[in-house]
Scaffold this motif. Structure first.
Motif, short mmCIF file in Angstrom:
data_model
loop_
_atom_site.label_atom_id
_atom_site.label_comp_id
_atom_site.label_asym_id
_atom_site.label_seq_id
_atom_site.Cartn_x
_atom_site.Cartn_y
_atom_site.Cartn_z
N ARG A 36 0.82 -1.22 0.03
CA ARG A 36 0.01 -0.05 0.04
C ARG A 36 1.02 1.15 -0.13
O ARG A 36 1.74 1.40 0.71
CB ARG A 36 -0.85 -0.01 1.11
CG ARG A 36 -1.90 1.10 1.14
CD ARG A 36 -3.03 1.12 2.32
NE ARG A 36 -2.57 0.65 3.80
CZ ARG A 36 -2.63 1.78 4.53
NH1 ARG A 36 -3.27 2.86 4.37
NH2 ARG A 36 -2.27 1.41 6.00
N VAL A 37 0.48 2.33 -1.04
CA VAL A 37 1.25 3.42 -0.90
C VAL A 37 0.27 4.59 -0.78
O VAL A 37 -0.76 4.73 -1.20
CB VAL A 37 2.01 3.56 -2.27
CG1 VAL A 37 2.52 4.79 -2.47
CG2 VAL A 37 2.84 2.53 -2.58
N THR A 38 0.58 5.53 0.26
CA THR A 38 -0.18 6.62 0.53
C THR A 38 0.48 7.95 0.33
O THR A 38 1.63 8.05 0.76
CB THR A 38 -0.82 6.81 2.03
OG1 THR A 38 -1.52 5.39 2.32
CG2 THR A 38 -1.72 7.75 2.30
N PHE A 39 0.17 8.63 -0.45
CA PHE A 39 0.62 10.31 -0.68
C PHE A 39 0.32 11.38 0.23
O PHE A 39 -1.18 11.37 0.48
CB PHE A 39 0.41 10.37 -2.09
CG PHE A 39 1.27 9.78 -3.13
CD1 PHE A 39 2.17 10.08 -3.63
CD2 PHE A 39 0.59 8.62 -3.65
CE1 PHE A 39 3.15 9.31 -4.63
CE2 PHE A 39 1.21 7.95 -4.42
CZ PHE A 39 2.52 8.12 -4.90
N VAL A 40 0.74 11.84 1.04
CA VAL A 40 0.58 13.29 1.89
C VAL A 40 1.02 14.43 1.39
O VAL A 40 2.20 14.57 1.11
CB VAL A 40 0.72 12.84 3.24
CG1 VAL A 40 0.27 13.90 3.96
CG2 VAL A 40 0.32 11.46 3.88
N VAL A 41 0.13 14.94 0.85
CA VAL A 41 0.60 16.57 0.26
C VAL A 41 0.25 17.60 1.43
O VAL A 41 -0.94 17.78 1.78
CB VAL A 41 -0.14 16.54 -1.04
CG1 VAL A 41 0.32 18.36 -1.49
CG2 VAL A 41 0.27 15.78 -2.06
N ALA A 42 1.26 18.29 1.84
CA ALA A 42 1.03 19.39 2.68
C ALA A 42 1.06 20.51 1.76
O ALA A 42 2.01 21.06 1.24
CB ALA A 42 2.07 19.55 3.76
#
Length: 262
Positions: A36-42
Motif C-alpha cells: 500500500r502506498v499513501t501520498f500526503v501533500v501538505a
C-alpha cells in the motif's frame, strides 16, 4: 520483500501544473515496493488550485496548512502527517517534481536493502541558480566543521526514513524551523544514525511558470533575490541557535535516544 505501507510525503506551493503527473510517476515506480502506498501533500495555502486538483484521488491525502508558512514548516507538517499513518517506511520529496520517479524508488530500495535508518538522495546536475548551489556548499562546509566530516547534500529534500528514527528528528526540531533538513543532517551524524547516500538526478521543476517557487520571479537571475538573501541570513542564525552553538537544543540528540527507539 515489500513494505506493508509506504508513505510518500511532500510539501507543495502552487504546483498545480506538475504535481499530478509527478505523483503518477512516483506511484508507478514505487508500486512494486509496497503493498500500500499513501501520498500526503501538505499544501502551503496554494493560490493556483493545487489542493483542488488532487481532491478525489484515492491514495492522496491533502493537508491544507492553517497559513502560508514557507517550505520548512510545511515539510515538517508533511512529515508529521505521514508519521501519523504509522507506515513501515516514509519518503519525503518536494512537490515541484525535481526528481525522477524511478530514482525515488531506488532511494526506497536502498533503505530496505542496506538496513539504514535514512537514505539521502544526493543531487547531481542541479539546475538551480548558482547562488542557491553556493549557499548549499557553504552550509555543507559549516556542517563539516561542526561534526568532523561532510554531508554530501546537506539540504536535500529527497530522503527515505525508518519511522522510529524519523520521529526522534521531527520531535526535536521546532515546528517553525526554516531549514529542518539541515538540522536533520546534523542530528543524524551526532546521533549515530546509519545514513546512506545515493546519487540521483536533479531536473528543473515541472511547472512552466515561476509561481511555485518561494522566491518568485527574479528580475536579474545573475544575482540572488533579496528574499533569498534575507532567508539565508535567518536560516544561518537558526542553525547556529538550534544546532551548532554550545548547549543548542539539537545537540542533545545522541546515540542513547536512538537506541531507546529501536
Amino acid at each position: 520483500m515489500q513494505y506493508a505501507h509506504l508513505a510518500v510525503v511532500m510539501p507543495a506551493y502552487n504546483e498545480v501544473e506538475g504535481i499530478g503527473g509527478f505523483i503518477d510517476e512516483i506511484r508507478d515506480a514505487v508500486a512494486p515496493l509496497a503493498a500500500r502506498v499513501t501520498f500526503v501533500v501538505a499544501d502551503d495555502r496554494s493560490t493556483d488550485g493545487t489542493a483542488d486538483a488532487l481532491s478525489g484521488i484515492a491514495d492522496v491525502r491533502v493537508e491544507t496548512q492553517p497559513a502560508n508558512r514557507g517550505h520548512g514548516p510545511t515539510a515538517l507538517a508533511a512529515y508529521r502527517a505521514g508519521l501519523a499513518l504509522d507506515p513501515d517506511a516514509l519518503v519525503h520529496v518536494d512537490g515541484d517534481g525535481q526528481f525522477i520517479g524511478s530514482e525515488i524508488a531506488d532511494v526506497v530500495r536502498a533503505l530496505q536493502s542496506t538496513g539504514a535508518d535514512v537514505v539521502h538522495g544526493v543531487r547531481r546536475g542541479r539546475t538551480d541558480a548558482w547562488y542557491r548551489r553556493a549557499l548549499t556548499a557553504c552550509v555543507r562546509l559549516l556542517i563539516a566543521a561542526s561534526v568532523g566530516h561532510g554531508v554530501p547534500d546537506v539540504n536535500t529534500p529527497l530522503r527515505a526514513y525508518r519511522p522510529a528514527s524519523l520521529r526522534i528528528l521531527v520531535d526535536a526540531v521546532p515546528a517553525e524551523a526554516l531549514v529542518p533538513h539541515v538540522h536533520f543532517s546534523l542530528a543524524e551524524v551526532r546521533a549515530g544514525l546509519s545514513v546512506r547516500y545515493l546519487r540521483v538526478r536533479s531536473i528543473p521543476r515541472r511547472g512552466a511558470s515561476s509561481t511555485g517557487t518561494m522566491w518568485g520571479k527574479v528580475a536579474r537571475p545573475s544575482l540572488p533575490p533579496k528574499k533569498l538573501v534575507l532567508f539565508a541570513r535567518d536560516a544561518l542564525r537558526e542553525v547556529w541557535r538550534c544546532s551548532l552553538r554550545p548547549g543548542a537544543p539539537l545537540r542533545r540528540i545522541g546515540a542513547a535516544a536512538v537506541s531507546s527507539s529501536s
